[in-house]
Design an enzyme around this catalytic site. Structure first.
Site, mmCIF file in Angstrom:
data_model
loop_
_atom_site.group_PDB
_atom_site.id
_atom_site.type_symbol
_atom_site.label_atom_id
_atom_site.label_comp_id
_atom_site.label_asym_id
_atom_site.label_seq_id
_atom_site.Cartn_x
_atom_site.Cartn_y
_atom_site.Cartn_z
ATOM 1 N N SER A 143 0.849 -1.193 0.000
ATOM 2 C CA SER A 143 0.000 0.000 0.000
ATOM 3 C C SER A 143 0.879 1.235 0.000
ATOM 4 C CB SER A 143 -0.921 0.003 1.223
ATOM 5 O OG SER A 143 -0.174 0.066 2.414
ATOM 6 N N SER A 191 0.459 6.010 -0.497
ATOM 7 C CA SER A 191 -0.431 7.160 -0.511
ATOM 8 C C SER A 191 -1.382 7.121 -1.702
ATOM 9 C CB SER A 191 0.391 8.450 -0.560
ATOM 10 O OG SER A 191 1.204 8.468 -1.722
ATOM 11 N N VAL A 205 -1.702 -2.163 -3.569
ATOM 12 C CA VAL A 205 -1.231 -3.097 -4.588
ATOM 13 C C VAL A 205 -1.763 -4.481 -4.233
ATOM 14 C CG1 VAL A 205 0.768 -4.110 -5.736
ATOM 15 C CG2 VAL A 205 0.865 -1.736 -4.963
ATOM 16 N N LYS A 265 -1.805 -2.383 -9.226
ATOM 17 C CA LYS A 265 -1.659 -1.165 -8.422
ATOM 18 C C LYS A 265 -2.940 -0.358 -8.587
ATOM 19 C CE LYS A 265 1.727 2.573 -7.743
ATOM 20 N NZ LYS A 265 3.012 3.129 -8.245
ATOM 21 N N ASP A 320 13.632 7.416 -7.604
ATOM 22 C CA ASP A 320 13.146 6.803 -6.362
ATOM 23 C C ASP A 320 13.706 5.394 -6.209
ATOM 24 O OD1 ASP A 320 11.770 6.626 -3.995
ATOM 25 O OD2 ASP A 320 9.845 6.096 -4.903
#
Length: 831
Positions: A478, A480, A484, A497, A595
């Protein structure tokens, strides 16, 4: 004119002060760590110094051991100072040639630690040595005088000043000792510094003066000392770099007594900062009712009608924050405050409350007669000349505040009984305001909706899936954005997702969704997650479907499942990730991930890795592209991104990769003892890097040091990293260190009973392990069976991480010993 919707939640000064606060918190934690050393590994001379036994120290000290240091870099002089040793012992050590300016590993001298402890006698004794530099800067650029000012030790501060401490010396953020004393409210130290002619108007990192800090913290006595300083009083109306006056800070923080004092001293009540905010604006943004009442009663109503650059009056500001209905009621009681006043861009207080989702404020404004049909003008994506008119309902709809949308649609006022909205039916109840249709009319279409339509038109049809064709199973993650799930599509196991139902109205989520789909649809590599398709038809059913990777994330494996991974497997994962990143960076239109961390590295059942989660990624059009500030996870963030730079390159991914490799090899989170923001600040501002273990292969150590270089230009590219990792993976040393080739004790015993001989490599590794055990038995009281058990079942530390297998032996193994043992094993295999 600024754009209300892009208004920053905090100013640059607020961001810097937050980082400064974290920096001082980190400083304190480091000082405490040095003041609480681990004594179990100390030598005899270190132990007697800690006890302060003068006669025993005299008997034991030699030319060889007098310079011994602990693992934390503490000298004998540090130790005596930490435990409050006698003046006699300190003088003796100084006479033996110990350097008082030696820094510990955490960048503290004995003088710094004595000042932090408040040990005036020790400070005085250290300062009697001609070798002591009273102005030596240690951790965070702080001198002993800065530390005394932070802790409020007036006597020590006076001793330091009398011995030549520079009273206006600045630390790493350009703060003087007076800044720090004012920030922490130590009025006695402030009085001392002011009496010694400290510069009361010295500028800090963003032009903030000591008076700004005192007013922000609400320290009235300190404020008086600065303003009434006899030689050089502080300027009441001094500005920082964002043109904040001291009165701005005390109003924002809600310190009524400081505000009254400043107004008595002729502080200007209606001045504006660079954002156009008056002190009244900031009080309203913070919901400080008493401050607002006092300001208006004493200084008049001039500020009530002022707009800032975001077209907001104080009433708008109070509705933007939504913190106090009492404040909004009070403002509306004034005859010159109009509930339907429209700022330069046309937005009303109701627009502000709707945009930020304050339903109680919206309800109150509607009951007080707020007009929901007034429109704000917003720029459309086609250019600056194109505008669209948006009602408060559209702003609530855009942000995904469904309850407010419902409230506005069904709110009925007596004067509007004949009104008929888009959803009303003839003769029936319905909306009394124009609202966007579910599909979105062109008139009310936001940029986010346009992005979705463009994605639908450009994405190949075979990638556009129906949500009804997906079989959802158990959730596996999970965030914000939503959750998933593990699921099925056309009989194949996939990962789904699923975005929140409100995502269509939230700009950041829609941006992330559209960008991730656009990027995934262009990828084709076995080292990055495979894209199956996306559900685009219904905003409430947005979903991205990718391959299902059975092994889970690297983060889960290391820190939740706490599995032990052998070196060969670690190098396989590192190589796979590097190949995936090399693929992304060398596409015709390169992709920067932004990221990369252990959460987004997924492992299959065979131990191979793929790079996943492209929500923060973007196509890189040129090296000079302006980038979003601080995307991704702070703990793995490159310094150039954390420091608010908007022009960074694919080399930022290389830095994140280096931390992933360190995490993979060590089994621990980078800077696990710090919060993510503090970890990022430590790497960015202090160039600190995680510690290198003896067990790390040398080629990897060299690679790490290049990859996490503070200069992005000096970091290697992934196409250079891949062959280094492959060579290391194939090397014989890596094979010898590979735990997966070491048979368990049970397997060895069964093999011997069956008369089987071990394969050559296994035999050599067994010989190597036996050699380790023999060495261990020489230097440890632990029985050989216990040593074997520890090798077979590594210990878990207090944080739940698997300890270094070598450390479980309870012995100290040098690099030279390691080298000799490896050479011995290699020679055996060659013979």
């Amino acid at each position: 004119m600024g754009n209300f919707k892009s208004r920053p939640n905090v100013s640059c000064a607020d961001e810097l002060k937050k980082k400064i606060s974290e920096s001082y918190s980190l400083f304190r934690s480091r000082a405490i760590e040095d003041l609480r050393p681990i004594e179990k590994d100390w030598t005899e001379i270190q132990l007697v110094c800690g006890k302060g036994e003068y006669n025993e120290v005299v008997e034991l000290i030699t030319e060889k051991n007098k310079h011994e240091k602990t693992d934390g870099g503490l000298t004998l002089l540090h130790i005596v100072g930490i435990y409050g040793g006698s003046r006699t012992l300190i003088k003796f050590l100084l006479e033996k040639g110990l350097k008082p300016d030696a820094l510990s590993r955490r960048q503290f001298t004995a003088l710094h630690l004595a000042a932090y402890r408040g040990d005036a006698e020790c400070v005085q004794c250290l300062l009697e040595s001609p070798d002591t530099d009273v102005n030596l800067a240690g951790n965070s650029g702080l001198t002993a005088l800065h530390i005394a000012a932070m802790c409020g030790f007036q006597e020590i501060a006076e001793v330091l000043i009398d011995n030549g401490a520079k009273i206006n010396m600045q630390d790493a953020v350009n703060f003087t000792p007076l800044h720090i004393a004012c920030n922490f409210g130590n009025d006695k130290v402030v009085s001392l510094l002011v009496s010694h002619r400290a510069d009361v108007n010295a500028a800090g990192g963003v032009g903030d003066r000591p008076l700004h800090l005192a007013c922000s913290r609400g320290h009235l006595q300190v404020t008086k000392l600065l303003v009434e300083a006899p030689q050089q009083p502080a300027e009441v109306n001094v500005k920082d770099d964002e043109e904040h006056y001291p009165i701005h800070f005390c109003c924002k923080s809600g310190h009524l007594n400081v505000l009254s004092y400043l107004l008595d001293k002729q502080a200007l009540p209606h001045v504006c900062n660079i954002y156009g905010d008056t002190p009244l604006h900031l009080a309203c943004y913070s919901g400080k009712v008493e401050i607002v009442k006092h300001l208006i009663s004493v200084t008049g109503c001039e500020s009530l009608s002022k707009e800032n650059i975001f077209s907001e009056t104080p009433l708008h500001s109070a509705c933007t924050s939504g913190r106090s209905l009492e404040l909004i009621k009070y403002l509306l009681e004034h005859p010159n405050v109009n509930i339907n006043y429209q700022g330069k861009d046309g937005h009303t207080a109701l627009h502000s409350a709707c945009y930020h989702g304050h339903i109680r404020v919206v309800q109150f404004l509607l009951e007080c007669g707020a007009d929901m049909n007034l429109v704000a003008c917003a720029e459309m994506s086609g250019g600056v000349d194109k505008k669209e008119e948006q009602t408060p309902l559209m702003w609530a709809y855009e942000q995904g505040h469904d309850t407010i949308v419902t409230l506005l649609k069904h709110h009925k006022r007596p004067q509007d009984e004949s009104a008929c909205g888009d959803y009303s039916q003839p003769g029936g109840e319905g909306s009394y305001v124009s609202v966007p249709s579910p599909l979105g009319k062109l008139k009310s279409m936001t940029r986010e909706k346009i992005d979705v339509l463009q994605l639908r038109s450009s994405l190949p049809r075979y990638f556009q899936l129906q949500i009804t064709d997906l079989d959802f199973q158990e959730p596996i993650g999970s965030g914000s954005f939503g959750k998933v799930y593990k699921g099925k599509y056309l009989g194949k196991t996939v990962a789904i997702k699923r975005y929140r139902a409100s995502s269509f109205g939230c700009k950041s989520d829609v941006d992330m969704f559209c960008r991730e789909v656009a990027i995934l649809s262009k990828l084709n590599s076995s080292y990055v997650i495979s894209f199956v398709g996306a559900s685009l038809d219904d905003p409430s059913n947005f979903a991205i479907v990718t391959q299902f990777v059975a092994g889970g994330s690297l983060f889960s494996i290391l820190h939740e499942q706490k599995r032990v991974i052998d070196l060969q497997s670690k190098l396989t994962v590192a190589t796979d990730v590097a190949k995936g990143m090399a693929y992304l960076h060398n596409l015709p239109q390169p992709i920067i991930h932004r990221d990369l961390n252990s959460h987004n590295i997924l492992l299959d059942e065979n131990g191979h890795a793929v790079v996943a989660d492209f929500g923060e990624s973007r196509f890189l059009l040129s090296e000079e592209d302006n980038m979003t500030k601080q995307p991704g996870n702070l703990r793995w963030m490159a310094p150039e991104i954390f420091t608010q730079c908007t022009k960074y390159s694919i080399k930022a991914d290389v830095f994140s990769f280096s931390l992933c490799i360190w995490e993979l090899l060590s089994g621990e989170l980078p800077f696990a003892h710090l919060k993510p923001a503090a970890a990022a600040a430590e790497m960015a501002y202090h160039t600190t890097r995680p510690p290198i273990a003896v067990t790390f292969p040398k080629p990897i150590v060299a690679l790490l040091q290049r990859c996490w270089n503070a200069s992005a230009d000096d970091r290697p590219e992934f196409k250079e990293i891949v062959p280094i990792l492959e060579e290391c993976k194939q090397s014989q040393v890596a094979a010898l260190l590979n735990n997966s080739t070491v048979p368990s004790l049970k397997e060895e015993e069964e093999g011997e009973e069956d008369g089987q001989t071990s394969p050559p490599i296994a035999g050599n590794v067994m010989a190597l392990r036996t050699h380790w055990e023999q060495e261990a038995s020489k230097n440890s009281s632990v029985p050989i069976d216990e040593l074997r058990r520890r090798l077979q079942f590594p210990q878990v530390d207090k944080n739940g991480y698997v300890s270094d297998p070598l450390s479980t032996l309870g012995i100290s193994v040098t690099i030279e010993q390691t080298k000799k043992l490896l050479e011995s094993a290699i020679n055996q295999s060659q013979s």
